[in-house]
Design an enzyme around this catalytic site. Structure first.
Site, mmCIF file in Angstrom:
data_model
loop_
_atom_site.group_PDB
_atom_site.id
_atom_site.type_symbol
_atom_site.label_atom_id
_atom_site.label_comp_id
_atom_site.label_asym_id
_atom_site.label_seq_id
_atom_site.Cartn_x
_atom_site.Cartn_y
_atom_site.Cartn_z
ATOM 1 N N HIS A 231 0.815 -1.216 0.000
ATOM 2 C CA HIS A 231 0.000 0.000 0.000
ATOM 3 C C HIS A 231 0.851 1.270 0.000
ATOM 4 O O HIS A 231 0.365 2.347 -0.337
ATOM 5 C CB HIS A 231 -0.988 0.001 1.183
ATOM 6 C CG HIS A 231 -0.392 0.374 2.506
ATOM 7 N ND1 HIS A 231 -0.027 -0.555 3.457
ATOM 8 C CD2 HIS A 231 -0.111 1.578 3.053
ATOM 9 C CE1 HIS A 231 0.448 0.071 4.525
ATOM 10 N NE2 HIS A 231 0.412 1.359 4.298
ATOM 11 N N GLY B 86 3.619 6.802 7.893
ATOM 12 C CA GLY B 86 5.010 6.875 7.435
ATOM 13 C C GLY B 86 5.843 5.737 7.984
ATOM 14 O O GLY B 86 6.908 5.421 7.468
ATOM 15 N N ASN B 87 5.382 5.111 9.091
ATOM 16 C CA ASN B 87 6.054 3.922 9.610
ATOM 17 C C ASN B 87 5.814 2.713 8.719
ATOM 18 O O ASN B 87 6.556 1.732 8.769
ATOM 19 C CB ASN B 87 5.544 3.577 11.013
ATOM 20 C CG ASN B 87 6.434 4.104 12.119
ATOM 21 O OD1 ASN B 87 6.008 4.911 12.922
ATOM 22 N ND2 ASN B 87 7.677 3.644 12.154
ATOM 23 N N SER B 88 4.752 2.754 7.907
ATOM 24 C CA SER B 88 4.417 1.612 7.058
ATOM 25 C C SER B 88 5.605 1.229 6.179
ATOM 26 O O SER B 88 6.195 2.079 5.508
ATOM 27 C CB SER B 88 3.216 1.941 6.175
ATOM 28 O OG SER B 88 2.032 2.005 6.932
ATOM 29 N N ASP C 133 0.228 -7.475 1.585
ATOM 30 C CA ASP C 133 0.673 -6.088 1.774
ATOM 31 C C ASP C 133 2.193 -5.981 1.787
ATOM 32 O O ASP C 133 2.772 -5.208 2.546
ATOM 33 C CB ASP C 133 0.086 -5.468 3.047
ATOM 34 C CG ASP C 133 0.143 -3.938 3.007
ATOM 35 O OD1 ASP C 133 0.245 -3.377 1.903
ATOM 36 O OD2 ASP C 133 0.093 -3.304 4.086
ATOM 37 N N LEU D 120 -9.309 -21.925 -3.271
ATOM 38 C CA LEU D 120 -10.303 -22.953 -2.979
ATOM 39 C C LEU D 120 -11.713 -22.383 -2.841
ATOM 40 O O LEU D 120 -12.687 -23.066 -3.103
ATOM 41 C CB LEU D 120 -9.940 -23.703 -1.692
ATOM 42 C CG LEU D 120 -8.820 -24.738 -1.792
ATOM 43 C CD1 LEU D 120 -8.441 -25.246 -0.407
ATOM 44 C CD2 LEU D 120 -9.240 -25.891 -2.695
ATOM 45 N N GLY D 121 -11.827 -21.121 -2.399
ATOM 46 C CA GLY D 121 -13.140 -20.527 -2.199
ATOM 47 C C GLY D 121 -13.725 -20.864 -0.847
ATOM 48 O O GLY D 121 -14.869 -21.300 -0.740
#
Length: 311
Positions: A60, A163-165, A90, A216-217
């Site tokens: 992200h 901003g740590n992401s 992510d 697999l759903g």
């Protein structure tokens, strides 16, 4: 004097981790196209994890961008390109076009325990080299993210800010055990664990720029094995099927909501990560033997996963 010793030891650990990791965590600036046609910039962090300039961050953070700029604590700055991003975990891999510091060491999040000291290193609000410390508050959390759910994240009380992401969550030996991904509330941060599953994701991104997954759903959650079966099976938990996607591979195989998933290709599954480890490219189109408990009896089915199509 004795009362100060624990604090001194704690401070030495945090300071040592900060000294080792701060040079290896970059401040990222990523160009963004605004919804009204304007341009902007998003901020984040990235961790150098190879000697030839690969960095790890959040998907992200980079969004749809193809590149950006990484700045380090020594004042150097290099452009980077996005090698690949995986919104389901992510995670994203970047490649710097220039010299980078020596890599950080990746650790093993599966060895973490609740209450263990962790240190977060990143660039919140664009402030380079910020360090916070706390403990592992919980393990195995789920994080809703843009219509998906990221499983098995680490919850920590180490203070995180925008901003740590993409920054590092490290153990007391400065090994990176997680990539900080979200600020969930006051005193609550979440990080994607570094473990066997994420290493496979990182390798796939480096090699192919994307991650192929089998589908697999199913929607599942941990569920108890009936008491009468625990000794015979040698386990107390499985994965309870909460929902089966109509027309999906699991539905076609005859799996039902309420089934308790016990094994896949003979391997026990008790938490979602056990199944995720099996749902990579090699499982696509291959028959998988699945054992579930249904109405107090063991039922065997064969399912053929399809390839997961990104939304």
């Amino acid at each position: 004097m004795e009362a100060s010793n624990p604090l001194d030891a704690y401070s030495r650990i945090v300071a040592g981790v900060a000294e080792q990791l701060t040079p290896r965590v970059a401040s990222l600036r990523v160009p963004r196209q605004g919804s009204r046609g304007g341009t902007g910039e998003s901020l984040g962090s990235g961790v150098v994890f190879t000697g030839d300039g690969f960095l790890l961050t959040n998907a992200h953070v980079v969004g749809q961008a193809s590149g950006g700029t990484a700045a380090f604590s020594d004042g150097t700055s290099v452009p980077f390109r996005v090698v690949g991003a995986d919104p389901l975990s992510d995670l994203a891999v970047l490649r710097a076009n220039g010299e980078t510091p020596a890599p950080a060491e990746l650790g093993e999040a599966d060895r973490l325990v609740v209450g263990q000291l962790v240190v977060a290193v990143g660039n919140p609000l664009g402030l380079a080299g910020s360090v916070t410390a706390g403990v592992v508050s919980a393990l195995g959390r789920s994080l809703p993210a843009r219509g998906r759910v990221i499983e098995d994240v680490i919850q920590t009380d180490a203070a995180l800010n925008p901003g740590n992401s993409g920054g590092a969550l490290a153990d007391a030996n400065a090994r990176v055990v997680g990539i900080n991904t979200a600020v969930a509330g006051v005193g609550l941060g979440l990080a994607v664990p570094v473990n066997d599953t994420t290493r496979r994701i990182i390798s796939a991104l480096m090699a192919d720029g994307r991650v192929r997954r089998a589908y697999l759903g199913l929607a599942m959650m941990p569920g108890p094995v009936p008491a009468a079966w625990r000794e015979r099976l040698g386990r107390k938990t499985g994965l309870l099927i909460a929902q089966v996607v109509a027309g999906g591979p699991a539905d076609r195989a005859g799996l039902r909501a309420g089934d308790l998933l016990l094994t896949v290709i003979g391997r026990p599954v008790a938490v979602s990560q056990d199944l995720q480890r099996l749902m990579f490219s090699e499982a696509i189109g291959q028959p998988l033997a699945i054992t579930v408990m249904r109405n107090g009896a063991l039922v065997d089915v064969i399912a053929e996963p399809t390839e997961l199509v990104a939304a």
